[in-house]
Design an enzyme around this catalytic site. Structure first.
Site, PDB file in Angstrom:
ATOM      1  N   HIS A 268       0.851  -1.182   0.000  1.00 55.06           N
ATOM      2  CA  HIS A 268       0.000   0.000   0.000  1.00 55.06           C
ATOM      3  C   HIS A 268       0.890   1.237   0.000  1.00 55.06           C
ATOM      4  O   HIS A 268       2.048   1.198   0.426  1.00 55.06           O
ATOM      5  CB  HIS A 268      -0.875   0.029   1.249  1.00 55.06           C
ATOM      6  CG  HIS A 268      -1.989  -0.962   1.245  1.00 55.06           C
ATOM      7  ND1 HIS A 268      -3.139  -0.773   1.973  1.00 55.06           N
ATOM      8  CD2 HIS A 268      -2.138  -2.155   0.607  1.00 55.06           C
ATOM      9  CE1 HIS A 268      -3.940  -1.802   1.791  1.00 55.06           C
ATOM     10  NE2 HIS A 268      -3.355  -2.658   0.969  1.00 55.06           N
TER      11      HIS A 268
ATOM     12  N   GLU B 226       0.869   3.907   1.884  1.00 56.90           N
ATOM     13  CA  GLU B 226       1.338   4.321   3.215  1.00 56.90           C
ATOM     14  C   GLU B 226       2.492   3.448   3.697  1.00 56.90           C
ATOM     15  O   GLU B 226       3.461   3.951   4.275  1.00 56.90           O
ATOM     16  CB  GLU B 226       0.200   4.241   4.239  1.00 56.90           C
ATOM     17  CG  GLU B 226      -1.005   5.091   3.904  1.00 56.90           C
ATOM     18  CD  GLU B 226      -2.091   4.341   3.155  1.00 56.90           C
ATOM     19  OE1 GLU B 226      -3.275   4.655   3.390  1.00 56.90           O
ATOM     20  OE2 GLU B 226      -1.785   3.434   2.340  1.00 56.90           O
TER      21      GLU B 226
ATOM     22  N   CYS C 260      -2.643  -0.070   7.427  1.00 55.22           N
ATOM     23  CA  CYS C 260      -1.902   1.185   7.298  1.00 55.22           C
ATOM     24  C   CYS C 260      -2.119   2.098   8.502  1.00 55.22           C
ATOM     25  O   CYS C 260      -1.199   2.791   8.939  1.00 55.22           O
ATOM     26  CB  CYS C 260      -2.270   1.879   5.999  1.00 55.22           C
ATOM     27  SG  CYS C 260      -1.744   0.929   4.540  1.00 55.22           S
TER      28      CYS C 260
ATOM     29  N   CYS D 211      -6.439   2.065   5.593  1.00 51.36           N
ATOM     30  CA  CYS D 211      -7.081   0.811   5.985  1.00 51.36           C
ATOM     31  C   CYS D 211      -6.554   0.409   7.367  1.00 51.36           C
ATOM     32  O   CYS D 211      -5.661   1.072   7.916  1.00 51.36           O
ATOM     33  CB  CYS D 211      -6.752  -0.270   4.946  1.00 51.36           C
ATOM     34  SG  CYS D 211      -5.022  -0.828   5.011  1.00 51.36           S
TER      35      CYS D 211
END
Length: 159
Positions: A46, A48, A79, A76
């Site tokens: 992801h 992040e 993260c 999410c």
């Protein structure tokens, strides 16, 4: 946030959900990331996570307590946990994620008794952050419809 949006646009070019993130330390961007899950075939790729990993390497430690993160979409659970664990001071979020957002939309990790709570600011370039996601998913649905239509035509022609 404009730099994070640029990374989100790059993610979209590669067929990834367009999410981008940058980390700022002492007024300058020191790292960034974009979604790479599809290309990397890895659930943890992801935006992040990439930005946090890069910032930790650059600063030589896992504590990013003097850093701010700008991310185009609300993090999410994975993260959000990384933001908390890395001690990011301020988190600037472009747009909410009603399906997986973990700083207010589905759950608010700041309401839980963790030892660190980042300051959260919502709505930074919200229209742009929302638009890039809407456009991406609109195009994705359009391509799926066209593919389905093409397959039906091939099946009819074969009969």
């Amino acid at each position: 946030m404009k730099a994070a949006l640029g990374r989100a646009a790059t993610a979209a070019k590669y067929g990834e959900i367009p999410v981008g993130a940058v980390i700022v330390y002492k007024g300058r961007i020191i790292s960034g990331g974009r979604n790479r899950r599809e290309g990397a075939k890895c659930a943890t790729c992801h935006a992040e996570m990439s930005a946090i990993e890069s910032a930790c390497r650059k600063l030589g430690g896992w504590r990013l307590f003097e850093c701010d993160m700008y991310v185009t979409l609300e993090p999410c659970p994975m993260c959000a946990g990384a933001v908390i664990n890395s001690r990011i001071k301020n988190l600037y979020i472009g747009t909410a994620d009603p399906k997986a957002g973990s700083f207010g939309s589905v759950i608010n990790f700041n309401d839980l008794p963790y030892n660190h709570k980042p300051n959260i600011v919502y709505g930074i370039c919200e229209n742009e952050c929302s638009r890039i996601l809407k456009d991406f998913f609109s195009q994705l649905r359009k391509r799926k419809r066209e593919k389905k239509k093409m397959l039906k035509k091939v099946n009819v022609d074969e009969q």
